[in-house]
Design a protein around this motif. Structure first.
Motif, PDB file in Angstrom:
ATOM      1  N   PHE A  13       1.335 -14.175  -5.458  1.00  0.00           N
ATOM      2  CA  PHE A  13      -0.016 -14.441  -4.969  1.00  0.00           C
ATOM      3  C   PHE A  13      -0.852 -15.051  -6.067  1.00  0.00           C
ATOM      4  N   VAL A  45      -0.065 -12.635  -9.081  1.00  0.00           N
ATOM      5  CA  VAL A  45       0.558 -11.327  -8.915  1.00  0.00           C
ATOM      6  C   VAL A  45       1.941 -11.571  -8.326  1.00  0.00           C
ATOM      7  N   ALA A  47       4.256 -10.191  -6.345  1.00  0.00           N
ATOM      8  CA  ALA A  47       4.363  -9.044  -5.437  1.00  0.00           C
ATOM      9  C   ALA A  47       5.823  -8.733  -5.118  1.00  0.00           C
ATOM     10  N   ASN A  67       2.550   3.092  -3.962  1.00  0.00           N
ATOM     11  CA  ASN A  67       1.555   2.113  -3.524  1.00  0.00           C
ATOM     12  C   ASN A  67       1.623   0.878  -4.404  1.00  0.00           C
ATOM     13  N   ALA A  69       4.051  -1.238  -4.435  1.00  0.00           N
ATOM     14  CA  ALA A  69       5.435  -1.592  -4.794  1.00  0.00           C
ATOM     15  C   ALA A  69       5.885  -2.885  -4.117  1.00  0.00           C
ATOM     16  N   GLY A  70       5.226  -3.222  -3.014  1.00  0.00           N
ATOM     17  CA  GLY A  70       5.575  -4.471  -2.333  1.00  0.00           C
ATOM     18  C   GLY A  70       6.124  -4.272  -0.924  1.00  0.00           C
ATOM     19  N   LYS A  71       5.985  -3.073  -0.379  1.00  0.00           N
ATOM     20  CA  LYS A  71       6.539  -2.793   0.948  1.00  0.00           C
ATOM     21  C   LYS A  71       5.892  -3.662   2.024  1.00  0.00           C
ATOM     22  N   SER A  72       4.570  -3.657   2.037  1.00  0.00           N
ATOM     23  CA  SER A  72       3.880  -4.437   3.075  1.00  0.00           C
ATOM     24  C   SER A  72       4.161  -5.921   2.907  1.00  0.00           C
ATOM     25  N   TYR A  82       4.457 -14.752   5.369  1.00  0.00           N
ATOM     26  CA  TYR A  82       4.585 -15.404   4.064  1.00  0.00           C
ATOM     27  C   TYR A  82       5.928 -16.103   3.983  1.00  0.00           C
ATOM     28  N   GLU A 178       3.401   1.576   7.206  1.00  0.00           N
ATOM     29  CA  GLU A 178       3.169   3.011   7.173  1.00  0.00           C
ATOM     30  C   GLU A 178       2.029   3.474   8.073  1.00  0.00           C
ATOM     31  N   ARG A 252       1.771   1.227 -13.953  1.00  0.00           N
ATOM     32  CA  ARG A 252       1.343   0.011 -13.264  1.00  0.00           C
ATOM     33  C   ARG A 252       1.611  -1.175 -14.173  1.00  0.00           C
TER      34      ARG A 252
ATOM     35  N   LYS B 121      -2.854 -12.633   8.766  1.00  0.00           N
ATOM     36  CA  LYS B 121      -2.067 -11.729   7.930  1.00  0.00           C
ATOM     37  C   LYS B 121      -1.315 -10.676   8.722  1.00  0.00           C
TER      38      LYS B 121
HETATM   39  N1  ADP Z   1      -2.986 -11.091  -0.390  1.00  0.00           N
HETATM   40  C1  ADP Z   1      -2.756 -10.620  -1.637  1.00  0.00           C
HETATM   41  N2  ADP Z   1      -3.343 -11.196  -2.696  1.00  0.00           N
HETATM   42  C2  ADP Z   1      -3.101 -10.733  -3.924  1.00  0.00           C
HETATM   43  N3  ADP Z   1      -2.321  -9.708  -4.233  1.00  0.00           N
HETATM   44  C3  ADP Z   1      -1.707  -9.090  -3.232  1.00  0.00           C
HETATM   45  C4  ADP Z   1      -1.892  -9.496  -1.884  1.00  0.00           C
HETATM   46  N4  ADP Z   1      -1.145  -8.687  -1.095  1.00  0.00           N
HETATM   47  C5  ADP Z   1      -0.540  -7.823  -1.917  1.00  0.00           C
HETATM   48  N5  ADP Z   1      -0.867  -8.059  -3.202  1.00  0.00           N
HETATM   49  C6  ADP Z   1      -0.360  -7.330  -4.378  1.00  0.00           C
HETATM   50  O1  ADP Z   1       1.040  -7.252  -4.257  1.00  0.00           O
HETATM   51  C7  ADP Z   1       1.502  -5.982  -4.648  1.00  0.00           C
HETATM   52  C8  ADP Z   1       2.274  -5.347  -3.541  1.00  0.00           C
HETATM   53  O2  ADP Z   1       1.399  -4.978  -2.505  1.00  0.00           O
HETATM   54  P1  ADP Z   1       1.861  -4.317  -1.140  1.00  0.00           P
HETATM   55  O3  ADP Z   1       2.979  -5.106  -0.582  1.00  0.00           O
HETATM   56  O4  ADP Z   1       0.656  -4.165  -0.289  1.00  0.00           O
HETATM   57  O5  ADP Z   1       2.371  -2.890  -1.609  1.00  0.00           O
HETATM   58  P2  ADP Z   1       2.718  -1.595  -0.771  1.00  0.00           P
HETATM   59  O6  ADP Z   1       2.653  -1.928   0.667  1.00  0.00           O
HETATM   60  O7  ADP Z   1       4.088  -1.194  -1.221  1.00  0.00           O
HETATM   61  O8  ADP Z   1       1.708  -0.551  -1.150  1.00  0.00           O
HETATM   62  C9  ADP Z   1       0.282  -5.205  -5.087  1.00  0.00           C
HETATM   63  O9  ADP Z   1       0.189  -5.321  -6.479  1.00  0.00           O
HETATM   64  C10 ADP Z   1      -0.856  -5.897  -4.428  1.00  0.00           C
HETATM   65  O10 ADP Z   1      -2.014  -5.791  -5.198  1.00  0.00           O
END
Ligand code: ADP
Ligand code: MG
Lengths: 261, 289
Positions: A13, A45, A47, A67, A69-72, A82, A178, A252, B121
Motif C-alpha cells: 500500500f 506498507v 501488507a 491484528n 498480520a494481513g488476514k483481511s 486488490y 472475523e 510491530r 473495498k
Molecule cells: N488500505 C490500506 N492502506 C494502507 N495500509 C493498509 C491498508 N489496508 C491494510 N493496511 C495495512 O496492512 C497491514 C495488514 O492489515 P490487515 O490485512 O487489515 O490485517 P489483519 O486483518 O490481519 O488485522 C496492516 O499493517 C495495515 O495497517
C-alpha cells in the motif's frame, strides 16, 4: 471447479501524505519548482509478501494471526479487490465475500433492498434475488426488521443479513472475515450447518478469525500469517497449537521507508 | 511524482504490473460493468429516490426546482440584455438542463470512486460500474428535467421539425462523453485529492464562459466589432459545441455541422486518453481510494 492459485504475491500500500496526494505539488515538482527534499518519496506498507497458496475444491482454511498480520488484505486479494503488486493470483470460481460488518450496505435503505443490492453485486440477477429473498428472510430471522432502514440494525443483525445473502447464492468460494463473530452463538450454530453444506457442495472456504472454537467449527486447514508472510500452513489443530504457544506478542514492524512506491 | 513512482514500481515487479496493465483487462472492466445493468440501474434509481425521499413534492421536486431557477434567470436576463422573454427563457432553460448533465457528470465524476470507497473495498466489481451508475443517475435527472422543457414548449412553442430529432444522437454523445470524463477525472482524483475542489471551480468558471445565460448568436452578430470578435473566441471553448449540438435542435434551429465535428473529434481523443489511463491505473484505484 473452484481453485485458488497464488504465486509469490505481494500487496504494497502506498501511504500518501498531504504532499504526495497533491497534483499541484507533483506538477510543480516536475516543472522545477522546489518543494522540499522528500517530494517524490512515498512510504509503503508491505501488507503481504511472498504469499504462495494452492487451494482446491473442498478446502476449508482458517486464517490466523495478530491484528495487522494481513488476514483481511489476503481475503481481499483472493476476492480480486486488490490485484497483487508483485507475483500472481489466479482465482477460479464465483467469489462471495463477507468482510467488515455490514459492509457496503446502505444504511438509509431497507434490509430487503440491501439483500437485493448485495446479490446484484455478487453477480445475481434481480429475478434470482427476488426468488431468494423469502429464504433469506427466514434464515436471518429478521422478520419485519427487513422493512426498516439498515441503520436501525445492530452489528449482529447486519452480519446475519450478509451471511444470509452469501449462503443463498451458491458461491464457489466463500471468504469470511472475523466480523462474522459478532452474531450470537445460537445463530452461528445454525449458520455453521449452512456454511459446511455450502463448502461440501460447492467449493472453498477461507475464514479469518481470532476464535479457536469458530475456526475448529468451520475449518480443517490453518494458515498462520505474520507480518504479511505465511509463517505456517498445515492441519488446523497443529497451526493453532503453534500459534497459541508462540511466546511473547509479536513486535510491530514499522512501514518500509521512502524512496519506493 | 507519478512518473517516477511508476518507474520504480515497474523495475521492482515487472511480471504482475504487466499483467494488471493490459488492454484486455481494461476493456473487460468496461464490458463487465456494462453487463451489470441491473446493478447500476438499481443504484442509480436509488440515488434519485434518496434525494427526494425527504421532500414533500417527491420526484416533482427535481423538475420544479429546475423550472424555478430557469424562469427566474430567464426573466432577469431578458431584462438585463433587453431580449424578448420568449427568446431568452427557452434558451436559458435548455442551457440549464443540458449544463446540469454536463457539469454534474464532471464534478461528481471527480468523486465517483472516492465516494464509493466502502463498496470498492468490500465488494469485488469492475470499477466502471460506479461510472455507469453516475451517468445513469444524471440521465434520470435529465429525463425529469425534460418535463420542464415539455411545459415550456406549450407556453413558448418552438419551430420544431423532424430535424429536431438530432437532439437524440446529441444526447447520446453527451452520455458517451460524460462517461469518459467521469472515469478519467475519477481515476486521477482518487490519486490526487486536491483535484475534486479544483474541478468544481473549473466547471463553475466554464458555466460563465459558455453561452448558457448569454445568447451567443446575438453577440456574434453584434454591430460592435470588439464584441463580435470576442464572441468568436468562444468557439475555442469545447463546451459551446457540446451545448449547441443539442440546444439548436431543441429550439428548432438549423443544423450546424462544425459543432458536431468538434464534438466527435473530442469524443475520440477523450476516449483514447481515458482508455490509456484505465489500462494503466484501473488496478490501482482500490489501493488509492
Ligand atoms: N488500505 C490500506 N492502506 C494502507 N495500509 C493498509 C491498508 N489496508 C491494510 N493496511 C495495512 O496492512 C497491514 C495488514 O492489515 P490487515 O490485512 O487489515 O490485517 P489483519 O486483518 O490481519 O488485522 C496492516 O499493517 C495495515 O495497517
Ligand atoms: Mg482484519
Amino acid at each position: 471447479m473452484a481453485s485458488i492459485e497464488v504465486r509469490d504475491a505481494s500487496v504494497d500500500f502506498p501511504i500518501f501524505d498531504a504532499k504526495t496526494r497533491s497534483l499541484k505539488k507533483a506538477v510543480l515538482g516536475v516543472v522545477g519548482g522546489r518543494i522540499g527534499p522528500n517530494a517524490s518519496k512515498v512510504v509503503v506498507v508491505e501488507a503481504l509478501r511472498g504469499i504462495t497458496l494452492d487451494l482446491q475444491h473442498g478446502a476449508r482454511v482458517g486464517l490466523i494471526g495478530h491484528n495487522g498480520a494481513g488476514k483481511s488484505t489476503l481475503l481481499r486479494l483472493l476476492s480480486g479487490i486488490y490485484e497483487p503488486t508483485g507475483g500472481t493470483a489466479s482465482v477460479q470460481g464465483r467469489v462471495a465475500p463477507v468482510f467488515d460488518l455490514g459492509v457496503g450496505m446502505d444504511p438509509e435503505i431497507s434490509g430487503y433492498e440491501n439483500i437485493i443490492i448485495r446479490g446484484l453485486f455478487l453477480g445475481m440477477t434481480r429475478k434470482q434475488m427476488d426468488e431468494r429473498v423469502g429464504d433469506i428472510a427466514t434464515f436471518t430471522e429478521l422478520g419485519d426488521y427487513l422493512r426498516l432502514p439498515l441503520r436501525t440494525y445492530s452489528t449482529g443483525m447486519r452480519v446475519r443479513l450478509a451471511l444470509g445473502v452469501v449462503t443463498s447464492i451458491d458461491p464457489e468460494i466463500l471468504l469470511l472475515d472475523e466480523g462474522i463473530g459478532a452474531v450470537d452463538a445460537d445463530f452461528l450454530r445454525k449458520a455453521r450447518g449452512r456454511l459446511t453444506d455450502l463448502v461440501d457442495r460447492a467449493g472453498l472456504l477461507v475464514f479469518a478469525s481470532h476464535s479457536d472454537d469458530l475456526l475448529r467449527d468451520l475449518c480443517d486447514t490453518g494458515i498462520w500469517l505474520e507480518h504479511g508472510q505465511i509463517r505456517m500452513q498445515g492441519p488446523l489443530d497443529e497451526v493453532l497449537v503453534a500459534y497459541n504457544n508462540r511466546g511473547p506478542g509479536p513486535k510491530r514492524r514499522p512501514p518500509a521507508g521512502g524512496g519506493r512506491r | 511524482m507519478p512518473a517516477q513512482v511508476l518507474s520504480t514500481a515497474v523495475a521492482r515487479t515487472p511480471a504482475t504490473l504487466h499483467r494488471s496493465r493490459s488492454w484486455g483487462l481494461a476493456f473487460d472492466d468496461l464490458a463487465r460493468g456494462w453487463r451489470q445493468q441491473e446493478l447500476w440501474g438499481h443504484l442509480g434509481w436509488q440515488d434519485i429516490k434518496q434525494r427526494y425521499r425527504r421532500s414533500v413534492l417527491g420526484p416533482l421536486w427535481i423538475t420544479i426546482s429546475m423550472a424555478v431557477t430557469a424562469i427566474a434567470l430567464g426573466v432577469l436576463y431578458a431584462g438585463l440584455f433587453g431580449n424578448r422573454l420568449e427568446e431568452q427563457l427557452p434558451y436559458i432553460l435548455i442551457g440549464f438542463i443540458v449544463w446540469a448533465f454536463i457539469g454534474s457528470s464532471i464534478t461528481e465524476g471527480a468523486m465517483v470512486f472516492i465516494a464509493n470507497e466502502r463498496l470498492i473495498k468490500h465488494l469485488p466489481a469492475p470499477i466502471s460500474v460506479h461510472v455507469f451508475r453516475l451517468i445513469w443517475r444524471q440521465t434520470l435527472f435529465f429525463g425529469h428535467n425534460l418535463l420542464v422543457y415539455a411545459v415550456m414548449l406549450v407556453v413558448f412553442p418552438q419551430p420544431l421539425s423532424l430535424a429536431s430529432l438530432a437532439a437524440v444522437p446529441a444526447f447520446a454523445l453527451l452520455m458517451v462523453n460524460g462517461f469518459w470524463a467521469a472515469l478519467l477525472v475519477g481515476i486521477v482524483s482518487t490519486r490526487f485529492r486536491d483535484l475534486p475542489p479544483v474541478t468544481v471551480s473549473v466547471v463553475q468558471l466554464m458555466f460563465f464562459m459558455t453561452p448558457i445565460v448569454w445568447i451567443y448568436e446575438d453577440l456574434l452578430n453584434s454591430t460592435n466589432e470588439t464584441i463580435a470578435s470576442r464572441a468568436r473566441l468562444a468557439e475555442l471553448n469545447p463546451f459551446l459545441h457540446y451545448l449547441e449540438i443539442i440546444r439548436r435542435p431543441m429550439l428548432g434551429e438549423s443544423f450546424e455541422l462544425r459543432h458536431w465535428v468538434v464534438v466527435l473529434v473530442i469524443t475520440v481523443l477523450g476516449w483514447a486518453l481515458t482508455l490509456v489511463v484505465l489500462r494503466n491505473y484501473r488496478a490501482r484505484v482500490s489501493y488509492w481510494v
